[in-house]
Write an enzyme that holds these catalytic residues in place. Structure first.
Site, PDB file in Angstrom:
ATOM      1  N   ASP A  97       0.817  -1.225   0.000  1.00 48.25           N
ATOM      2  CA  ASP A  97       0.000   0.000   0.000  1.00 48.25           C
ATOM      3  C   ASP A  97       0.844   1.267   0.000  1.00 48.25           C
ATOM      4  O   ASP A  97       0.424   2.304   0.499  1.00 48.25           O
ATOM      5  CB  ASP A  97      -0.969   0.008   1.198  1.00 48.25           C
ATOM      6  CG  ASP A  97      -1.786  -1.260   1.245  1.00 48.25           C
ATOM      7  OD1 ASP A  97      -2.310  -1.640   0.185  1.00 48.25           O
ATOM      8  OD2 ASP A  97      -1.886  -1.877   2.320  1.00 48.25           O
ATOM      9  N   LYS A 157       2.278   1.998  -5.111  1.00 48.98           N
ATOM     10  CA  LYS A 157       2.956   1.470  -6.305  1.00 48.98           C
ATOM     11  C   LYS A 157       2.104   1.662  -7.547  1.00 48.98           C
ATOM     12  O   LYS A 157       2.613   2.012  -8.609  1.00 48.98           O
ATOM     13  CB  LYS A 157       3.260  -0.028  -6.144  1.00 48.98           C
ATOM     14  CG  LYS A 157       4.251  -0.351  -5.066  1.00 48.98           C
ATOM     15  CD  LYS A 157       4.430  -1.855  -4.909  1.00 48.98           C
ATOM     16  CE  LYS A 157       3.217  -2.569  -4.380  1.00 48.98           C
ATOM     17  NZ  LYS A 157       2.826  -2.218  -3.013  1.00 48.98           N
ATOM     18  N   LYS A 167      -0.013   3.936  -8.448  1.00 44.18           N
ATOM     19  CA  LYS A 167       0.006   5.250  -9.108  1.00 44.18           C
ATOM     20  C   LYS A 167       1.380   5.574  -9.692  1.00 44.18           C
ATOM     21  O   LYS A 167       1.470   6.256 -10.714  1.00 44.18           O
ATOM     22  CB  LYS A 167      -0.546   6.348  -8.204  1.00 44.18           C
ATOM     23  CG  LYS A 167       0.316   6.778  -7.077  1.00 44.18           C
ATOM     24  CD  LYS A 167      -0.385   7.861  -6.254  1.00 44.18           C
ATOM     25  CE  LYS A 167       0.290   7.944  -4.903  1.00 44.18           C
ATOM     26  NZ  LYS A 167      -0.626   8.231  -3.826  1.00 44.18           N
ATOM     27  N   GLY A 177      -4.132  -4.722  -4.091  1.00 47.47           N
ATOM     28  CA  GLY A 177      -5.174  -3.755  -4.420  1.00 47.47           C
ATOM     29  C   GLY A 177      -4.487  -2.472  -4.834  1.00 47.47           C
ATOM     30  O   GLY A 177      -3.986  -1.736  -4.002  1.00 47.47           O
ATOM     31  N   HIS A 178      -4.382  -2.240  -6.136  1.00 46.02           N
ATOM     32  CA  HIS A 178      -3.670  -1.064  -6.629  1.00 46.02           C
ATOM     33  C   HIS A 178      -4.676  -0.012  -7.095  1.00 46.02           C
ATOM     34  O   HIS A 178      -5.422  -0.232  -8.031  1.00 46.02           O
ATOM     35  CB  HIS A 178      -2.712  -1.464  -7.763  1.00 46.02           C
ATOM     36  CG  HIS A 178      -1.587  -2.333  -7.272  1.00 46.02           C
ATOM     37  ND1 HIS A 178      -0.769  -3.048  -8.092  1.00 46.02           N
ATOM     38  CD2 HIS A 178      -1.140  -2.578  -6.011  1.00 46.02           C
ATOM     39  CE1 HIS A 178       0.128  -3.701  -7.367  1.00 46.02           C
ATOM     40  NE2 HIS A 178      -0.082  -3.431  -6.097  1.00 46.02           N
ATOM     41  N   GLN A 231       2.411  -6.020  -2.936  1.00 43.44           N
ATOM     42  CA  GLN A 231       2.784  -6.040  -1.511  1.00 43.44           C
ATOM     43  C   GLN A 231       4.112  -5.281  -1.321  1.00 43.44           C
ATOM     44  O   GLN A 231       4.441  -4.446  -2.149  1.00 43.44           O
ATOM     45  CB  GLN A 231       2.854  -7.478  -0.963  1.00 43.44           C
ATOM     46  CG  GLN A 231       1.492  -8.188  -0.893  1.00 43.44           C
ATOM     47  CD  GLN A 231       1.081  -8.832  -2.201  1.00 43.44           C
ATOM     48  OE1 GLN A 231       1.869  -9.488  -2.860  1.00 43.44           O
ATOM     49  NE2 GLN A 231      -0.176  -8.666  -2.590  1.00 43.44           N
TER      50      GLN A 231
HETATM   51  P1  IMP Z   1      -2.084 -12.903   2.081  1.00 39.80           P
HETATM   52  O1  IMP Z   1      -1.147 -12.326   1.083  1.00 39.80           O
HETATM   53  O2  IMP Z   1      -3.528 -12.724   1.737  1.00 39.80           O
HETATM   54  O3  IMP Z   1      -1.748 -14.318   2.433  1.00 39.80           O
HETATM   55  O4  IMP Z   1      -1.881 -12.058   3.428  1.00 39.80           O
HETATM   56  C1  IMP Z   1      -0.671 -12.123   4.184  1.00 39.80           C
HETATM   57  C2  IMP Z   1      -0.354 -10.787   4.821  1.00 39.80           C
HETATM   58  O5  IMP Z   1      -0.025  -9.853   3.792  1.00 39.80           O
HETATM   59  C3  IMP Z   1      -1.504 -10.145   5.590  1.00 39.80           C
HETATM   60  O6  IMP Z   1      -0.947  -9.380   6.648  1.00 39.80           O
HETATM   61  C4  IMP Z   1      -2.121  -9.190   4.584  1.00 39.80           C
HETATM   62  O7  IMP Z   1      -2.808  -8.121   5.194  1.00 39.80           O
HETATM   63  C5  IMP Z   1      -0.885  -8.717   3.861  1.00 39.80           C
HETATM   64  N1  IMP Z   1      -1.148  -8.286   2.484  1.00 39.80           N
HETATM   65  C6  IMP Z   1      -1.345  -9.081   1.397  1.00 39.80           C
HETATM   66  N2  IMP Z   1      -1.512  -8.340   0.302  1.00 39.80           N
HETATM   67  C7  IMP Z   1      -1.404  -7.058   0.667  1.00 39.80           C
HETATM   68  C8  IMP Z   1      -1.446  -5.811  -0.053  1.00 39.80           C
HETATM   69  O8  IMP Z   1      -1.592  -5.743  -1.282  1.00 39.80           O
HETATM   70  N3  IMP Z   1      -1.285  -4.673   0.699  1.00 39.80           N
HETATM   71  C9  IMP Z   1      -1.065  -4.720   2.036  1.00 39.80           C
HETATM   72  N4  IMP Z   1      -1.006  -5.848   2.738  1.00 39.80           N
HETATM   73  C10 IMP Z   1      -1.170  -7.014   2.068  1.00 39.80           C
HETATM   74 MG    MG Z   2      -2.804  -2.011  -1.864  1.00 34.54          MG
END
Ligand code: IMP
Ligand code: MG
Length: 429
Positions: A17, A20, A22, A44-45, A227
């Protein structure tokens, strides 16, 4: 053979978050191909174009630029139903996609049973990770366990049926052990996913050769991470991480190119820190500041809507990210969120539970939960920056803050963003 075009990786340097999406959206202007290399629909971009907001989960953020080719590499775990939902939603909003999106034949398929298992494991776990519930962990487990189903398997229905039924049997067993059961809708969800197989095959490709050939022809390529570094399976706050390598080296293995094809690595850092999900956040704000910055920054998850925890800028983590990713530059985002603060703190080191001081990011995640950050305090600028378009027009204290952030991060700032619009991303020359 040296390549002609340039290949740049964009990575998150914190817990995701960072903005990235933008940065990729703006840099996509100057490239021909944008490719994702890991993760899946957990990402989630959020990208703003004019007054419109787009939230992308699997399709690269470059898709909002006409004519750019967008690839999903072998390193991603692809949720077919969600992928086509996103694809069709873009079509509905008038984005032309014909011939523009390609998916690696080596990419793993994330099936509806992976989502079920993700939720069941989280519900039953003593140590919760706070996953996004998108099935990411179980899909990568099947990949590493050599039990996964790949895009290429969709072309052979006998083999596909065998692999899927073996996977379902095994997952049924695990759900039983966890005291969960497969809901009635699972068969239908499976049929829907597999019913989209032909459509997916029609856009299947080999991402490695595509990228290498494009570079040789003088085209430019952007590899878009999802991520962030602190969520990397090896270099993050294990086990409170995602199940893929989010860091820059993974851009090579996750698309099928060699590391020497990569020319630059841009690390995206928010001007402060946020985290969603479980696990330590050493520079967490006090409750009052936490709520204030969450509202100012709109810090709610783009995928799950969960409130993000917020904290001060952590240069111990930023230096870790600079080394692990081999950063050639930084993009500092959301500086404007700090506009109203009278003073700001930046963590320069951690005091460990045994009293020692470290400037490098500890491997022991549990000690990270009890470190005491050592802060430096800087004066705030207390004036709006959203209309600033040139670095030299930033308030003096904002520039001083930015200078300190890049100095402590040991990487030069190349962009700074002061809002969500394309025009609010200031290049630094
Ligand atoms: P998973 O990727 O769904 O298995 O989640 C593992 C950890 O990564 C958790 O703490 C999620 O909140 C975090 N996480 C996964 N994808 C994102 C992202 O795109 N942004 C922020 N945190 C993420
Ligand atoms: Mg995001």
């Amino acid at each position: 053979m040296p390549s002609e075009g340039s290949c740049t990786v964009i990575v998150g340097c914190q817990w995701g978050d960072e903005g990235k999406g933008k940065i990729v959206d703006v840099l996509a202007e100057g490239v021909d191909i944008v490719a994702r290399y890991q993760g899946g629909a957990n990402a989630g971009h959020t990208v703003h174009v004019g007054d419109a907001e787009f939230v992308l989960h699997q399709i690269p953020s470059g898709v909002l630029h006409e004519g750019k080719r967008c690839l999903l590499g072998n390193g991603v775990v692809l949720d077919i139903r969600q992928f086509f939902e996103e694809y069709d939603a873009l079509l509905t909003r008038g984005i032309e996609l014909e011939g523009r999106v390609g998916v690696s034949r080596r990419a793993q398929l994330l099936m509806p049973y992976h989502r079920l298992l993700d939720k069941a494991v989280e519900d039953a776990a003593a140590t919760k990770i706070g996953t996004t519930g998108r099935g990411i962990g179980p899909a990568y487990e099947d990949k590493a366990g050599r039990r996964g189903v790949r895009v290429a398997d969709l072309a052979n229905s006998d083999r596909l049926a065998k692999r899927i039924s073996a996977a379902r049997e095994r997952i049924g067993g695990r759900l039983d052990q966890l005291g969960a059961s497969a809901p009635d809708g699972l068969n239908q969800a499976m049929q829907e996913a597999l019913g989209l197989g032909e459509r997916l095959l029609s856009i299947a490709t080999d991402t490695g050769p595509e990228i290498i050939n494009a570079l040789a022809a003088g085209e430019n390529v952007l590899l878009e991470g999802a991520q962030g570094t602190a969520l990397d399976l090896d270099h993050g706050t294990y086990p409170f991480v995602t199940s893929s390598n989010t860091t820059a080296a993974s851009a090579a293995t996750g698309t099928g190119i060699g590391p020497t094809a990569i020319d630059a690595v841009v690390g995206v850092v928010k001007a402060y820190t946020t985290r969603v999900g479980e696990g330590p956040l050493p520079t967490a704000f006090s409750q009052e500041m936490d709520e204030r910055v969450r509202i100012l920054g709109g810090e709610f998850g783009a995928t799950t809507g969960r409130p993000r925890r917020c904290g001060w800028f952590d240069s111990v983590l930023a230096r870790h990210a600079a080394r692990v990713n081999g950063l050639t530059g930084l993009a500092v985002t959301k500086l404007d969120v700090l506009d109203t603060l009278t003073s700001l703190k930046v963590a320069t080191a951690y005091r460990m539970p045994d009293g020692s001081v470290t400037e490098s990011f500890p491997a022991d995640t549990w000690s990270l939960s009890s470190v005491e950050p050592i802060y430096e305090t800087l004066p705030g600028w207390e004036s709006p920056t959203g209309n600033v378009r040139r670095l030299e027009d930033l308030p003096r204290n904002a520039r001083a803050y930015l200078d300190r952030v890049q100095e402590l991060s040991e990487a030069p700032a190349r962009w700074v963003s002061v809002g969500t619009k394309r025009s609010q991303i200031i290049p630094i020359f």
